[in-house]
Design a protein around this motif. Sequence first.
Motif, PDB file in Angstrom:
ATOM      1  N   ASN A   1       0.844  -1.195   0.000  1.00 58.19           N
ATOM      2  CA  ASN A   1       0.000   0.000   0.000  1.00 58.19           C
ATOM      3  C   ASN A   1       0.877   1.242   0.000  1.00 58.19           C
ATOM      4  O   ASN A   1       2.118   1.147  -0.030  1.00 58.19           O
ATOM      5  CB  ASN A   1      -0.936  -0.005   1.211  1.00 58.19           C
ATOM      6  N   ASP A   2       0.248   2.400   0.055  1.00 57.50           N
ATOM      7  CA  ASP A   2       1.001   3.644  -0.015  1.00 57.50           C
ATOM      8  C   ASP A   2       1.860   3.875   1.221  1.00 57.50           C
ATOM      9  O   ASP A   2       2.924   4.493   1.137  1.00 57.50           O
ATOM     10  CB  ASP A   2       0.061   4.826  -0.245  1.00 57.50           C
ATOM     11  N   GLN A   3       1.421   3.357   2.387  1.00 57.87           N
ATOM     12  CA  GLN A   3       2.260   3.491   3.587  1.00 57.87           C
ATOM     13  C   GLN A   3       3.550   2.690   3.435  1.00 57.87           C
ATOM     14  O   GLN A   3       4.639   3.176   3.773  1.00 57.87           O
ATOM     15  CB  GLN A   3       1.500   3.029   4.833  1.00 57.87           C
ATOM     16  N   SER A   4       3.439   1.470   2.930  1.00 59.54           N
ATOM     17  CA  SER A   4       4.626   0.643   2.698  1.00 59.54           C
ATOM     18  C   SER A   4       5.537   1.282   1.661  1.00 59.54           C
ATOM     19  O   SER A   4       6.768   1.244   1.788  1.00 59.54           O
ATOM     20  CB  SER A   4       4.217  -0.753   2.246  1.00 59.54           C
ATOM     21  N   ALA A   5       4.924   1.867   0.631  1.00 58.13           N
ATOM     22  CA  ALA A   5       5.717   2.536  -0.399  1.00 58.13           C
ATOM     23  C   ALA A   5       6.485   3.717   0.197  1.00 58.13           C
ATOM     24  O   ALA A   5       7.653   3.949  -0.139  1.00 58.13           O
ATOM     25  CB  ALA A   5       4.807   3.003  -1.530  1.00 58.13           C
ATOM     26  N   GLY A   6       5.834   4.468   1.092  1.00 56.01           N
ATOM     27  CA  GLY A   6       6.503   5.592   1.726  1.00 56.01           C
ATOM     28  C   GLY A   6       7.678   5.154   2.594  1.00 56.01           C
ATOM     29  O   GLY A   6       8.734   5.792   2.595  1.00 56.01           O
ATOM     30  N   LYS A   7       7.514   4.046   3.320  1.00 53.17           N
ATOM     31  CA  LYS A   7       8.604   3.530   4.154  1.00 53.17           C
ATOM     32  C   LYS A   7       9.774   3.064   3.300  1.00 53.17           C
ATOM     33  O   LYS A   7      10.940   3.301   3.630  1.00 53.17           O
ATOM     34  CB  LYS A   7       8.091   2.387   5.025  1.00 53.17           C
ATOM     35  N   LEU A   8       9.459   2.371   2.174  1.00 56.28           N
ATOM     36  CA  LEU A   8      10.529   1.892   1.296  1.00 56.28           C
ATOM     37  C   LEU A   8      11.266   3.061   0.671  1.00 56.28           C
ATOM     38  O   LEU A   8      12.503   3.048   0.570  1.00 56.28           O
ATOM     39  CB  LEU A   8       9.936   0.985   0.217  1.00 56.28           C
ATOM     40  N   ARG A   9      10.534   4.085   0.270  1.00 57.04           N
ATOM     41  CA  ARG A   9      11.182   5.269  -0.304  1.00 57.04           C
ATOM     42  C   ARG A   9      12.125   5.917   0.700  1.00 57.04           C
ATOM     43  O   ARG A   9      13.255   6.291   0.373  1.00 57.04           O
ATOM     44  CB  ARG A   9      10.117   6.271  -0.748  1.00 57.04           C
ATOM     45  N   GLN A  10      11.674   6.032   1.938  1.00 55.77           N
ATOM     46  CA  GLN A  10      12.506   6.650   2.973  1.00 55.77           C
ATOM     47  C   GLN A  10      13.741   5.801   3.256  1.00 55.77           C
ATOM     48  O   GLN A  10      14.835   6.335   3.466  1.00 55.77           O
ATOM     49  CB  GLN A  10      11.691   6.849   4.245  1.00 55.77           C
ATOM     50  N   PHE A  11      13.573   4.473   3.258  1.00 58.02           N
ATOM     51  CA  PHE A  11      14.719   3.590   3.502  1.00 58.02           C
ATOM     52  C   PHE A  11      15.767   3.750   2.399  1.00 58.02           C
ATOM     53  O   PHE A  11      16.968   3.851   2.680  1.00 58.02           O
ATOM     54  CB  PHE A  11      14.234   2.137   3.565  1.00 58.02           C
ATOM     55  N   LEU A  12      15.327   3.781   1.132  1.00 60.05           N
ATOM     56  CA  LEU A  12      16.272   3.897   0.031  1.00 60.05           C
ATOM     57  C   LEU A  12      16.933   5.267   0.007  1.00 60.05           C
ATOM     58  O   LEU A  12      18.091   5.398  -0.415  1.00 60.05           O
ATOM     59  CB  LEU A  12      15.552   3.641  -1.300  1.00 60.05           C
ATOM     60  N   ALA A  13      16.215   6.276   0.471  1.00 59.79           N
ATOM     61  CA  ALA A  13      16.769   7.622   0.443  1.00 59.79           C
ATOM     62  C   ALA A  13      17.743   7.894   1.580  1.00 59.79           C
ATOM     63  O   ALA A  13      18.731   8.620   1.396  1.00 59.79           O
ATOM     64  CB  ALA A  13      15.631   8.646   0.493  1.00 59.79           C
ATOM     65  N   LYS A  14      17.529   7.274   2.752  1.00 63.42           N
ATOM     66  CA  LYS A  14      18.332   7.634   3.930  1.00 63.42           C
ATOM     67  C   LYS A  14      19.162   6.486   4.496  1.00 63.42           C
ATOM     68  O   LYS A  14      20.268   6.715   4.988  1.00 63.42           O
ATOM     69  CB  LYS A  14      17.401   8.174   5.024  1.00 63.42           C
ATOM     70  N   ASP A  15      18.626   5.278   4.470  1.00 68.67           N
ATOM     71  CA  ASP A  15      19.272   4.181   5.196  1.00 68.67           C
ATOM     72  C   ASP A  15      19.997   3.175   4.303  1.00 68.67           C
ATOM     73  O   ASP A  15      20.789   2.376   4.809  1.00 68.67           O
ATOM     74  CB  ASP A  15      18.224   3.437   6.041  1.00 68.67           C
ATOM     75  N   TYR A  16      19.734   3.159   3.017  1.00 67.15           N
ATOM     76  CA  TYR A  16      20.410   2.213   2.121  1.00 67.15           C
ATOM     77  C   TYR A  16      21.777   2.793   1.762  1.00 67.15           C
ATOM     78  O   TYR A  16      21.874   3.847   1.138  1.00 67.15           O
ATOM     79  CB  TYR A  16      19.565   1.993   0.870  1.00 67.15           C
ATOM     80  N   LYS A  17      22.850   2.121   2.167  1.00 64.68           N
ATOM     81  CA  LYS A  17      24.202   2.673   2.065  1.00 64.68           C
ATOM     82  C   LYS A  17      25.010   2.119   0.895  1.00 64.68           C
ATOM     83  O   LYS A  17      26.049   2.690   0.556  1.00 64.68           O
ATOM     84  CB  LYS A  17      24.968   2.404   3.364  1.00 64.68           C
ATOM     85  N   LYS A  18      24.565   1.046   0.276  1.00 65.50           N
ATOM     86  CA  LYS A  18      25.386   0.414  -0.763  1.00 65.50           C
ATOM     87  C   LYS A  18      25.444   1.228  -2.051  1.00 65.50           C
ATOM     88  O   LYS A  18      26.413   1.142  -2.802  1.00 65.50           O
ATOM     89  CB  LYS A  18      24.854  -0.985  -1.057  1.00 65.50           C
ATOM     90  N   ALA A  19      24.426   1.967  -2.327  1.00 67.50           N
ATOM     91  CA  ALA A  19      24.390   2.809  -3.526  1.00 67.50           C
ATOM     92  C   ALA A  19      23.371   3.914  -3.299  1.00 67.50           C
ATOM     93  O   ALA A  19      22.474   3.789  -2.461  1.00 67.50           O
ATOM     94  CB  ALA A  19      24.039   1.992  -4.765  1.00 67.50           C
ATOM     95  N   ALA A  20      23.518   4.993  -4.050  1.00 66.21           N
ATOM     96  CA  ALA A  20      22.598   6.123  -3.926  1.00 66.21           C
ATOM     97  C   ALA A  20      21.587   6.083  -5.077  1.00 66.21           C
ATOM     98  O   ALA A  20      21.958   5.833  -6.228  1.00 66.21           O
ATOM     99  CB  ALA A  20      23.366   7.437  -3.943  1.00 66.21           C
ATOM    100  N   PHE A  21      20.330   6.314  -4.726  1.00 66.86           N
ATOM    101  CA  PHE A  21      19.256   6.325  -5.726  1.00 66.86           C
ATOM    102  C   PHE A  21      18.345   7.519  -5.490  1.00 66.86           C
ATOM    103  O   PHE A  21      18.293   8.087  -4.391  1.00 66.86           O
ATOM    104  CB  PHE A  21      18.417   5.035  -5.634  1.00 66.86           C
ATOM    105  N   ASN A  22      17.621   7.855  -6.517  1.00 63.82           N
ATOM    106  CA  ASN A  22      16.516   8.805  -6.389  1.00 63.82           C
ATOM    107  C   ASN A  22      15.245   7.969  -6.375  1.00 63.82           C
ATOM    108  O   ASN A  22      14.744   7.560  -7.424  1.00 63.82           O
ATOM    109  CB  ASN A  22      16.504   9.803  -7.548  1.00 63.82           C
ATOM    110  N   ALA A  23      14.740   7.686  -5.186  1.00 64.31           N
ATOM    111  CA  ALA A  23      13.543   6.852  -5.036  1.00 64.31           C
ATOM    112  C   ALA A  23      12.369   7.729  -4.620  1.00 64.31           C
ATOM    113  O   ALA A  23      12.471   8.533  -3.690  1.00 64.31           O
ATOM    114  CB  ALA A  23      13.781   5.761  -4.000  1.00 64.31           C
ATOM    115  N   GLN A  24      11.255   7.554  -5.318  1.00 59.04           N
ATOM    116  CA  GLN A  24      10.025   8.281  -5.003  1.00 59.04           C
ATOM    117  C   GLN A  24       8.839   7.342  -5.149  1.00 59.04           C
ATOM    118  O   GLN A  24       8.908   6.369  -5.902  1.00 59.04           O
ATOM    119  CB  GLN A  24       9.819   9.459  -5.973  1.00 59.04           C
TER     120      GLN A  24
END
Length: 443
Positions: free
Chosen positions: A269-292
């Motif tokens: 759902n949209d809540q899960s999508a928001g959490k995944l976007r935030q994880f990729l933007a702030k907490d994922y360290k292996k590579a940088a992405f523009n996730a929305q």
Amino acid sequence: MVYILLGVAAVLFLLLVGISKIPLSYNIRNLTIRWKTTLMTALAFTAVIALLTVMMAFVHGMRRLTDTTGQPGNVIVLSDGATDEIISNLTIGDLSELENLPEVVRVDGRPMASRETLLVANQPIPGTSNGRMKRRFLQVRGVEDPRLAAQIHGLELLPGGSWFSDAGIQEAAGNASGGSAPLVQAVLGEGVAHELAGNRTARERAAAKNSKRLDVGDTFLLRERTWIVVGVLKSTGMTFNSEIWAKRPLMASLFGKNTYTTLILHTENDQSAGKLRQFLAKDYKKAAFNAQTETEYYKGLSETTAQFSWAIGFIAFVMSIGGIFGVMNTMFAAVSQRIKDIGVLRLLGFARWQILVSFLLESLVIALVGGLLGCLLGSLTDGWTATSIVGGSSGGGKSVVLQLTIDADIVAMGILLTLVMGLLGGLLPALNAIRLKPLEALR
């Protein structure tokens, strides 16, 4: 707010009719006697409101594209710094790990993720103009699994179509061009199918099973290859309406684009999508992405729509001034021609405010008739298609085929605007009329 203001305007109009002591037949007679002037003024309102209705329908169609495209549970992943799919380049090695993140939905053990490549292709158009070849730009999206991609994007095919095969090609038997190269299978958005059909000859159009757009079995030329339509997306009102879908590896070899531009991850759902976007933007360290989230991404493309809205507002303001001066000129002429009538009305006992109301009603009737005709003419464009660009303030954008959409809001806005113009345009002449003294008016 528009409906509230329109309701207030309707109440005021009815109130003016109710308190007017001068018979309406008098106003109607004056309008019909000066029918040429009345007609020209009403037609001016018709032209103004019709034009504004069409422009607002254009903006409304663009807004629908960005509002209805994008699934709430989807996350779109672009390369770091990329503001648009076309300028994004993703490293293949990073994608598998992203697809297997716990937030990504899995069906039968397979992650709901779509690797895609979007590019713009230059297509020569049959026919010449001043000795030069015409060209158009087409958006081509390469997908690995069209069924999975369509499910993630919330798309389906129109009846009679099918997805392209695993190879993405088919034998050229019966190819009208006589070439021996295999035909490239393609799935078209409805908008681009209409656009490509516009260049067919009269004979081709007569022989086609669908005269308005390319359909299953029709062919077109792109990148010096013949492409065959195997399906048409049910995509009206979405940005996918302007895209051509093909097998990604085949498209990569044809256009020399071997990297992915986009990764779409589907969550619950949209809540899960928001959490995944935030994880990729702030907490994922292996590579940088523009996730929305997809809804955020397409909402960001509405900047062009906002610019068009401001432009239309400015045009409406300028044209409204013209409409106000037009009706003002008509009503001043009416006052100058009816000076003796005004004197007689005053001697008969009609008050100044009653004469004011009478002239205002004439002005509003002229404006209302012209505005209603303008809305009617503008409404005839409902469903027409147009080509435009949607983009955001940070750059990037998409060429889209949109559908002009006229709804009750646009009609209400047009009627409200014409009443305001009629009121403002008739007020000053009406005030001028009531300043006349009875005896001086009769001289």
